[in-house]
Design a protein around this motif. Sequence first.
Motif, PDB file in Angstrom:
ATOM      1  N   LEU A 218       0.809  -1.212   0.000  1.00 58.52           N
ATOM      2  CA  LEU A 218       0.000   0.000   0.000  1.00 58.52           C
ATOM      3  C   LEU A 218       0.845   1.267   0.000  1.00 58.52           C
ATOM      4  CD1 LEU A 218      -2.862  -0.907   2.493  1.00 58.52           C
ATOM      5  CD2 LEU A 218      -2.738  -1.269   0.041  1.00 58.52           C
ATOM      6  N   ARG A 219       2.117   1.150   0.391  1.00 57.23           N
ATOM      7  CA  ARG A 219       2.993   2.321   0.417  1.00 57.23           C
ATOM      8  C   ARG A 219       3.544   2.659  -0.973  1.00 57.23           C
ATOM      9  NH1 ARG A 219       6.708  -0.451   4.900  1.00 57.23           N
ATOM     10  NH2 ARG A 219       6.560  -1.982   3.192  1.00 57.23           N
ATOM     11  N   ARG A 220       3.408   1.664  -1.911  1.00 54.54           N
ATOM     12  CA  ARG A 220       3.928   1.886  -3.267  1.00 54.54           C
ATOM     13  C   ARG A 220       3.173   0.970  -4.223  1.00 54.54           C
ATOM     14  NH1 ARG A 220       7.726  -0.287  -6.599  1.00 54.54           N
ATOM     15  NH2 ARG A 220       8.222  -1.881  -5.055  1.00 54.54           N
ATOM     16  N   LEU A 221       2.107   1.500  -4.793  1.00 55.43           N
ATOM     17  CA  LEU A 221       1.205   0.688  -5.596  1.00 55.43           C
ATOM     18  C   LEU A 221       1.538   0.713  -7.090  1.00 55.43           C
ATOM     19  CD1 LEU A 221      -2.151   1.573  -3.798  1.00 55.43           C
ATOM     20  CD2 LEU A 221      -1.094  -0.689  -3.891  1.00 55.43           C
ATOM     21  N   THR A 222       2.707   1.216  -7.437  1.00 53.27           N
ATOM     22  CA  THR A 222       3.053   1.345  -8.851  1.00 53.27           C
ATOM     23  C   THR A 222       3.312   0.001  -9.530  1.00 53.27           C
ATOM     24  OG1 THR A 222       5.337   1.749  -8.170  1.00 53.27           O
ATOM     25  CG2 THR A 222       3.946   3.677  -8.622  1.00 53.27           C
ATOM     26  N   SER A 223       3.761  -0.986  -8.761  1.00 47.06           N
ATOM     27  CA  SER A 223       4.011  -2.326  -9.314  1.00 47.06           C
ATOM     28  C   SER A 223       3.866  -3.345  -8.197  1.00 47.06           C
ATOM     29  CB  SER A 223       5.411  -2.423  -9.936  1.00 47.06           C
ATOM     30  OG  SER A 223       6.400  -2.163  -8.967  1.00 47.06           O
ATOM     31  N   PRO A 224       3.537  -4.600  -8.532  1.00 47.60           N
ATOM     32  CA  PRO A 224       3.327  -5.600  -7.489  1.00 47.60           C
ATOM     33  C   PRO A 224       4.620  -5.977  -6.766  1.00 47.60           C
ATOM     34  CG  PRO A 224       3.118  -6.581  -9.668  1.00 47.60           C
ATOM     35  CD  PRO A 224       3.221  -5.121  -9.873  1.00 47.60           C
ATOM     36  N   MET A 225       4.478  -6.342  -5.498  1.00 51.42           N
ATOM     37  CA  MET A 225       5.605  -6.854  -4.705  1.00 51.42           C
ATOM     38  C   MET A 225       6.044  -8.223  -5.209  1.00 51.42           C
ATOM     39  SD  MET A 225       4.803  -6.138  -0.692  1.00 51.42           S
ATOM     40  CE  MET A 225       3.257  -7.061  -0.673  1.00 51.42           C
ATOM     41  N   PHE A 226       5.054  -9.035  -5.625  1.00 46.59           N
ATOM     42  CA  PHE A 226       5.350 -10.373  -6.142  1.00 46.59           C
ATOM     43  C   PHE A 226       4.226 -10.796  -7.072  1.00 46.59           C
ATOM     44  CE2 PHE A 226       3.122 -11.074  -2.056  1.00 46.59           C
ATOM     45  CZ  PHE A 226       2.067 -11.869  -2.459  1.00 46.59           C
ATOM     46  N   THR A 227       4.554 -11.731  -7.942  1.00 44.47           N
ATOM     47  CA  THR A 227       3.572 -12.370  -8.808  1.00 44.47           C
ATOM     48  C   THR A 227       3.788 -13.872  -8.733  1.00 44.47           C
ATOM     49  OG1 THR A 227       3.448 -10.487 -10.338  1.00 44.47           O
ATOM     50  CG2 THR A 227       2.699 -12.614 -11.158  1.00 44.47           C
ATOM     51  N   LEU A 228       2.727 -14.603  -8.406  1.00 47.12           N
ATOM     52  CA  LEU A 228       2.782 -16.059  -8.310  1.00 47.12           C
ATOM     53  C   LEU A 228       2.001 -16.655  -9.469  1.00 47.12           C
ATOM     54  CD1 LEU A 228       1.964 -16.431  -4.489  1.00 47.12           C
ATOM     55  CD2 LEU A 228       4.216 -16.193  -5.561  1.00 47.12           C
ATOM     56  N   LYS A 229       2.636 -17.558 -10.182  1.00 47.07           N
ATOM     57  CA  LYS A 229       1.978 -18.275 -11.267  1.00 47.07           C
ATOM     58  C   LYS A 229       2.084 -19.759 -10.967  1.00 47.07           C
ATOM     59  CE  LYS A 229       0.265 -19.398 -15.317  1.00 47.07           C
ATOM     60  NZ  LYS A 229      -1.183 -19.314 -15.557  1.00 47.07           N
ATOM     61  N   GLY A 230       0.950 -20.370 -10.688  1.00 45.10           N
ATOM     62  CA  GLY A 230       0.986 -21.790 -10.387  1.00 45.10           C
ATOM     63  C   GLY A 230      -0.301 -22.483 -10.759  1.00 45.10           C
ATOM     64  N   CYS A 231      -1.363 -21.698 -10.884  1.00 47.37           N
ATOM     65  CA  CYS A 231      -2.655 -22.276 -11.223  1.00 47.37           C
ATOM     66  C   CYS A 231      -2.833 -22.296 -12.741  1.00 47.37           C
ATOM     67  CB  CYS A 231      -3.775 -21.489 -10.563  1.00 47.37           C
ATOM     68  SG  CYS A 231      -3.737 -21.567  -8.757  1.00 47.37           S
ATOM     69  N   GLU A 232      -3.415 -23.370 -13.222  1.00 45.32           N
ATOM     70  CA  GLU A 232      -3.598 -23.541 -14.660  1.00 45.32           C
ATOM     71  C   GLU A 232      -4.832 -22.813 -15.180  1.00 45.32           C
ATOM     72  OE1 GLU A 232      -3.657 -27.753 -15.200  1.00 45.32           O
ATOM     73  OE2 GLU A 232      -1.906 -28.012 -13.902  1.00 45.32           O
ATOM     74  N   CYS A 233      -5.745 -22.460 -14.278  1.00 44.11           N
ATOM     75  CA  CYS A 233      -6.977 -21.753 -14.645  1.00 44.11           C
ATOM     76  C   CYS A 233      -7.159 -20.573 -13.693  1.00 44.11           C
ATOM     77  CB  CYS A 233      -8.177 -22.696 -14.577  1.00 44.11           C
ATOM     78  SG  CYS A 233      -8.069 -24.129 -15.659  1.00 44.11           S
ATOM     79  N   ALA A 234      -8.318 -19.947 -13.748  1.00 43.92           N
ATOM     80  CA  ALA A 234      -8.612 -18.798 -12.899  1.00 43.92           C
ATOM     81  C   ALA A 234      -8.443 -19.139 -11.421  1.00 43.92           C
ATOM     82  CB  ALA A 234     -10.040 -18.323 -13.162  1.00 43.92           C
ATOM     83  N   VAL A 235      -7.921 -18.184 -10.658  1.00 49.09           N
ATOM     84  CA  VAL A 235      -7.795 -18.334  -9.201  1.00 49.09           C
ATOM     85  C   VAL A 235      -9.042 -17.718  -8.578  1.00 49.09           C
ATOM     86  CG1 VAL A 235      -6.394 -17.859  -7.172  1.00 49.09           C
ATOM     87  CG2 VAL A 235      -5.289 -18.154  -9.402  1.00 49.09           C
ATOM     88  N   ARG A 236      -9.854 -18.557  -7.937  1.00 51.89           N
ATOM     89  CA  ARG A 236     -11.143 -18.076  -7.426  1.00 51.89           C
ATOM     90  C   ARG A 236     -11.027 -17.370  -6.078  1.00 51.89           C
ATOM     91  NH1 ARG A 236     -14.335 -15.423  -6.471  1.00 51.89           N
ATOM     92  NH2 ARG A 236     -16.583 -15.438  -6.756  1.00 51.89           N
ATOM     93  N   ARG A 237     -10.166 -17.855  -5.209  1.00 54.37           N
ATOM     94  CA  ARG A 237      -9.964 -17.180  -3.915  1.00 54.37           C
ATOM     95  C   ARG A 237      -8.493 -17.268  -3.528  1.00 54.37           C
ATOM     96  NH1 ARG A 237     -14.890 -16.092  -0.941  1.00 54.37           N
ATOM     97  NH2 ARG A 237     -16.640 -17.263  -1.830  1.00 54.37           N
ATOM     98  N   VAL A 238      -8.033 -16.205  -2.873  1.00 57.30           N
ATOM     99  CA  VAL A 238      -6.686 -16.179  -2.319  1.00 57.30           C
ATOM    100  C   VAL A 238      -6.795 -15.706  -0.882  1.00 57.30           C
ATOM    101  CG1 VAL A 238      -6.227 -13.809  -3.105  1.00 57.30           C
ATOM    102  CG2 VAL A 238      -4.316 -15.369  -2.664  1.00 57.30           C
ATOM    103  N   GLN A 239      -5.925 -16.248  -0.012  1.00 55.67           N
ATOM    104  CA  GLN A 239      -5.988 -15.849   1.391  1.00 55.67           C
ATOM    105  C   GLN A 239      -4.621 -16.012   2.048  1.00 55.67           C
ATOM    106  OE1 GLN A 239      -8.391 -17.823   4.761  1.00 55.67           O
ATOM    107  NE2 GLN A 239      -9.869 -16.435   3.830  1.00 55.67           N
ATOM    108  N   PHE A 240      -4.184 -14.932   2.712  1.00 53.47           N
ATOM    109  CA  PHE A 240      -2.984 -15.011   3.542  1.00 53.47           C
ATOM    110  C   PHE A 240      -3.261 -15.881   4.766  1.00 53.47           C
ATOM    111  CE2 PHE A 240      -1.923 -10.959   1.439  1.00 53.47           C
ATOM    112  CZ  PHE A 240      -0.552 -11.090   1.247  1.00 53.47           C
TER     113      PHE A 240
END
Length: 310
Positions: A218-240
């Motif tokens: 939230l302090r710097r929204l210009t680019s993501p902190m990380f990008t995870l690619k592991g799902c072969e289709c749409a990701v329906r829910r994500v949770q920390f």
Amino acid sequence: MPTFLTPGRHGYSVRFSRTRPDALAVATSQYYGLAGGGTLFFLELSPDGSTMVEMQKLEWTDGLFDVTWSGTADGVAACGAGDGAVIVWRGGCAAPLRVLRAHHSEVCSVDWPRAHLLSASWDTTVKLWDPESEVCLSTFAGHSQLVYTATFSPHSPATFASVSGDGHLKLWTCTEPSRPAAVVKAHEAEVLSCDWSRMETHALATAGSDGLIRGWDLRRLTSPMFTLKGCECAVRRVQFSPHAPSVIAAVSYDFTTRIWDLKRGCDPLETIRHHSEFTYGLDWNALRPHQLADCGWDSLVHVFTPRSLV
């Protein structure tokens, strides 16, 4: 691994109780949510954790697409329904306590950690409610397509995030419904889910129909902190995880539940394949370390601890 079958009902959302580690609520729909009614199941884990038993089921005339427990009233939960209603139920009572009506289309997200409740809808709006008085306090209309998820910040009671089919993540202040406090083009695709870190006040994650999960500072929204690619289709829910700030779980239309530990890289730590249809619902148990629940269109609810976290 305890498993529960919801016959003739397809799972959309599962949530552990905020106050009881063995209690869950599951929102389901007939005919994959395309027609028919919905059922809310209140479930309980057996004392030895080996089975789940049905304590009560409650019927609604349209599909139920999300469920959230009240953060202030024990045993009370709210559901978002296909007819635009938000229904508030108390366990043990057959009739709803409240039915909140202001949306003009499906309600696909509800969140209720404190006194006020958020609902997000296919009508492109988010609404803020006082459930006790059944009054809609504000309408937030900044998205151009359906809003999949709206969720309060656990660190700032007056702040919430929303994500939409328009690809944007928007941050809002409850006192300023006319415009968002921040806007991010989070994905070049529909954004289906977002979640705040419980431990890092500046962090949240988004998940999209592009199969990606992105983390945002939230302090710097210009680019993501990380990008995870592991799902072969749409990701329906994500949770920390509420127990480990670097651990993230997600469920996907590729029938999987996946676990990542950001300290150990951007590849999934574990891929769990115990569903035979879209996996839709996901929740960490905040009162029991590393325990997860998921549910899917195969009518199965699972409670488990990922092997990678044991």
